[in-house]
Write a protein that holds these residues in place. Structure first.
Motif, short mmCIF file in Angstrom:
data_model
loop_
_atom_site.label_atom_id
_atom_site.label_comp_id
_atom_site.label_asym_id
_atom_site.label_seq_id
_atom_site.Cartn_x
_atom_site.Cartn_y
_atom_site.Cartn_z
N PRO A 157 -57.76 -3.69 22.93
CA PRO A 157 -57.71 -4.95 23.66
C PRO A 157 -58.56 -4.94 24.92
CG PRO A 157 -55.73 -3.68 24.09
CD PRO A 157 -56.51 -2.92 23.06
N THR A 158 -59.12 -6.09 25.25
CA THR A 158 -59.84 -6.26 26.51
C THR A 158 -58.80 -6.38 27.62
OG1 THR A 158 -61.53 -7.49 25.28
CG2 THR A 158 -61.61 -7.59 27.69
N SER A 159 -58.81 -5.42 28.54
CA SER A 159 -57.77 -5.35 29.56
C SER A 159 -57.88 -6.49 30.56
CB SER A 159 -57.86 -4.02 30.30
OG SER A 159 -59.05 -3.97 31.08
N TRP A 170 -53.12 -13.58 25.57
CA TRP A 170 -53.49 -14.37 26.75
C TRP A 170 -52.41 -14.27 27.83
CZ3 TRP A 170 -58.26 -15.01 26.99
CH2 TRP A 170 -59.04 -15.39 25.89
N ILE A 171 -51.17 -14.26 27.41
CA ILE A 171 -50.09 -14.13 28.39
C ILE A 171 -50.13 -12.76 29.06
CG2 ILE A 171 -47.57 -14.05 28.62
CD1 ILE A 171 -47.50 -16.18 26.33
N SER A 172 -50.54 -11.73 28.30
CA SER A 172 -50.59 -10.37 28.87
C SER A 172 -51.69 -10.21 29.92
CB SER A 172 -50.80 -9.35 27.74
OG SER A 172 -52.15 -9.33 27.29
N VAL A 173 -52.71 -11.07 29.88
CA VAL A 173 -53.80 -10.98 30.87
C VAL A 173 -53.75 -12.17 31.83
CG1 VAL A 173 -55.28 -9.62 29.35
CG2 VAL A 173 -55.48 -12.11 29.32
N ALA A 229 -45.93 -20.21 29.94
CA ALA A 229 -46.23 -19.02 30.74
C ALA A 229 -46.99 -19.37 32.01
CB ALA A 229 -47.04 -18.03 29.91
N GLY A 230 -47.23 -20.66 32.25
CA GLY A 230 -47.88 -21.08 33.48
C GLY A 230 -49.38 -21.16 33.42
N LEU A 231 -49.97 -21.08 32.21
CA LEU A 231 -51.42 -21.16 32.06
C LEU A 231 -51.80 -22.62 31.81
CD1 LEU A 231 -51.98 -17.98 29.86
CD2 LEU A 231 -52.53 -18.25 32.28
N ASP A 232 -52.31 -23.27 32.84
CA ASP A 232 -52.64 -24.69 32.76
C ASP A 232 -54.13 -24.95 32.63
OD1 ASP A 232 -49.99 -25.65 32.97
OD2 ASP A 232 -50.01 -25.20 35.11
N HIS A 233 -54.87 -23.93 32.17
CA HIS A 233 -56.31 -24.07 31.98
C HIS A 233 -56.62 -25.05 30.84
CE1 HIS A 233 -55.42 -20.18 33.73
NE2 HIS A 233 -56.68 -20.03 34.13
N LEU A 234 -57.87 -25.53 30.82
CA LEU A 234 -58.36 -26.23 29.64
C LEU A 234 -58.32 -25.25 28.48
CD1 LEU A 234 -59.80 -28.63 28.24
CD2 LEU A 234 -61.97 -27.64 29.04
#
Length: 543
Positions: free
Chosen positions: A87-89, A133-136, A180-185
């Motif tokens: 995985p990409t850290s 995505w949640i992990s990063v 998870a709070g990710l409000d990005h496009l």
């Protein structure tokens, strides 16, 4: 008599009604507005970008600036979630975002492990991608102005029963990210290897869009062989316009193993409709689709035919891209760079010449240069031959004993373009300079990898000094040179021809003198040595 509500009660009721009609969350940063993507300030942002295979070539970090040098405003970056690559850290994701921002690019981050789920046994699910995505999330937090989260690349293959679950799987993944709070496009790729040839995404996109609490999802179709006619391309674009939903072309090329896409219509219609497009890909392709490289061996000065088309052609990136206003683009800066100095020649050989010129200045920084060439001292129409990021360039592939004229223009990141420099007239050497030569070549394959290191020794076996040299040879098994190498300026054509031009310190080889040069490269299957070498057009002995 009707009862009258107390003013305080009426206000409370109105407040409750307002809460009920508000969306669950408000989109921030880059966001959807009707069929368009806009920035936080409401300015439309039309993606004009390039895909870059970072997870497979993590050392090629200079590619971000090189992609920007051609005027791109977006880079779509290949990451791995750990099922197939990576995985990409989180730390590496943060570094990628920093590289994007340094080069004033909007960063579309995509997980590639999902490619072909349901048909490719090793592929990850969209739920696994959401977990990644949640992990990063720590690296993504606060980057809503600069980052688009592309849920997963081509998340379903051609298995109809599995692809039919695209809407549910995509919706669920989006909701997980929002919770998870990710409000990005968010960018959602189409199923069926991204090409949506049965219109699963087209017909269900509204369901996915409405499942997003932020209503901040843009849809991405990949246009390869399925889209080989203008009618098919326009029909797909029309469907999203009619539905009032945002669409981008997240990948496309000028050719493909499954057919010949109509790239001219894709680019022209995207420009006419205000749709974004991101071409595949900068460099490093293998498996028979090497023709989709835009540059050879990650060398920004070695454009392929596809690179020339998408970067410099009609409706291409250089012509139509506009930098995001978050970086100061969008028409605010109209001041072009100063005119570069007239080029000065050095290391003139029978097939190449190195050019240097006084650098331009600009109020926001010069992003790069365009070098033009014409044959004949009397002038003629200049052809673009290279786009270096600094004020030096080596023009290769020239004919011996031929006169050329070179001129340079500078461009900034918007891009504003300077006036052309004065023209340099230079005549290449007649060839043969120095006489006989010997080349010793050896390659060491890296264990458990498809990489290798090549060491080359060039020896002047003639009776007179060799002043300036170009080594040429060809690979027959698809090996690719990874610049910059050492001891020479390395380049490689799409067909496999390799050239190495001397540096200043080893340009002169006295009789019996040698110089050691080399590079790292990649191969698939076998790695046979080249069978013949030339120096300045003269055949050399080997061994």
């Amino acid at each position: 008599m009707r009862k009258r509500l107390a003013l305080s009660t009426l206000l409370a009721v109105l407040a409750t009604m307002l809460v009920l009609v508000q969306p669950a969350q408000a989109a921030v940063g880059l966001r959807v507005s009707g069929t368009r993507v806009v920035e936080a300030n409401g300015t439309p942002f039309v993606m004009r970008g390039v895909n870059h295979a970072h997870v497979w070539y993590p050392s090629q970090t200079s590619s971000f600036a090189a992609i920007k040098s051609y005027g791109a405003n977006t880079v779509r970056v290949v990451l791995g979630s750990g099922q197939r690559w990576g995985p990409t850290s989180a730390g590496e994701v943060a570094n990628v975002i920093s590289l994007c921002k340094q080069s004033r690019l909007i960063c579309v981050l995509e997980v590639h492990d999902t490619t072909g789920f349901g048909e490719e046994a090793a592929a990850a699910s969209l739920d696994q991608a959401a977990g990644y995505w949640i992990s990063v999330a720590s690296a993504l937090a606060g980057q809503e102005n600069h980052v688009v989260i592309n849920l997963g690349n081509e998340p379903f293959g051609n298995n109809q029963q599995v692809s039919a679950t695209w809407a549910t799987a995509t919706s669920n993944a989006i909701v997980r990210l929002r919770n998870a709070g990710l409000d990005h496009l968010i960018m959602a790729d189409a199923p069926m290897w991204g090409q949506d040839w049965q219109n699963i995404m087209r017909d269900n996109a509204s369901t996915v869009f409405n499942a997003d609490p932020d209503r901040n999802t843009v849809f991405s179709v990949h246009m390869y062989g399925v889209y080989d006619t203008a009618a098919e391309i326009n029909a797909y674009f029309d469907a999203f316009r009619t539905a009032g939903l945002p669409l981008v072309v997240g990948e496309f090329g000028h050719n493909h193993s499954d057919g010949n896409p109509d790239e001219d219509t894709i680019m022209a219609q995207a420009q006419a409709r205000g749709l974004g497009y991101i071409g595949w890909s900068w460099s490093g392709n293998s498996g028979g689709v090497e023709y989709l490289d835009m540059v050879t061996g990650f060398n920004p000065n070695s454009l392929t035919p596809w690179g020339e088309r998408i970067l410099n052609g009609a409706n291409g990136i250089r012509q139509t891209s506009r930098e995001a206003t978050i970086y100061g683009g969008g028409g605010g800066d109209t001041e072009p760079p100063t005119t570069p100095g007239t080029p000065v020649a050095s290391n003139v050989t029978a097939t190449s010449v190195t050019l240097n010129w006084a650098a331009s200045t600009d109020n926001t920084g010069v992003a790069g240069y365009d070098v033009y060439r014409a044959t004949g001292a009397s002038g003629g129409t200049f052809a673009l031959v290279g786009s270096p990021t600094t004020n030096t360039f080596t023009a290769t592939g020239l004919a011996a004993a031929t006169t050329y004229r070179f001129s340079v223009r500078a461009r900034d990141a918007v891009p504003n373009v300077s006036a052309s420099s004065g023209a340099l007239t230079v005549t290449t050497a007649s060839g043969g300079g120095g006489g006989a030569c010997r080349v010793t070549y050896s390659a060491t394959n890296w264990g458990g990898s498809n990489g290798f290191t090549a060491n080359v020794t060039v020896t002047n076996t003639g009776s007179s000094a060799l002043d300036g040299w170009t080594l040429d040879f060809a690979y027959a098994a698809g090996q690719r040179v990874i610049p910059p190498g050492w001891g020479a300026v390395w380049s490689q054509s799409a067909g496999g021809d390799v050239s190495a031009v001397n540096l200043d310190w080893n340009a002169r080889l006295a009789p019996n003198a040698s110089t050691g040069i080399g590079f790292t490269g990649t191969y698939n299957g076998s790695n046979p040595a080249p069978t013949s070498f030339t120096i300045n057009g003269n055949a050399c002995t080997t061994g």
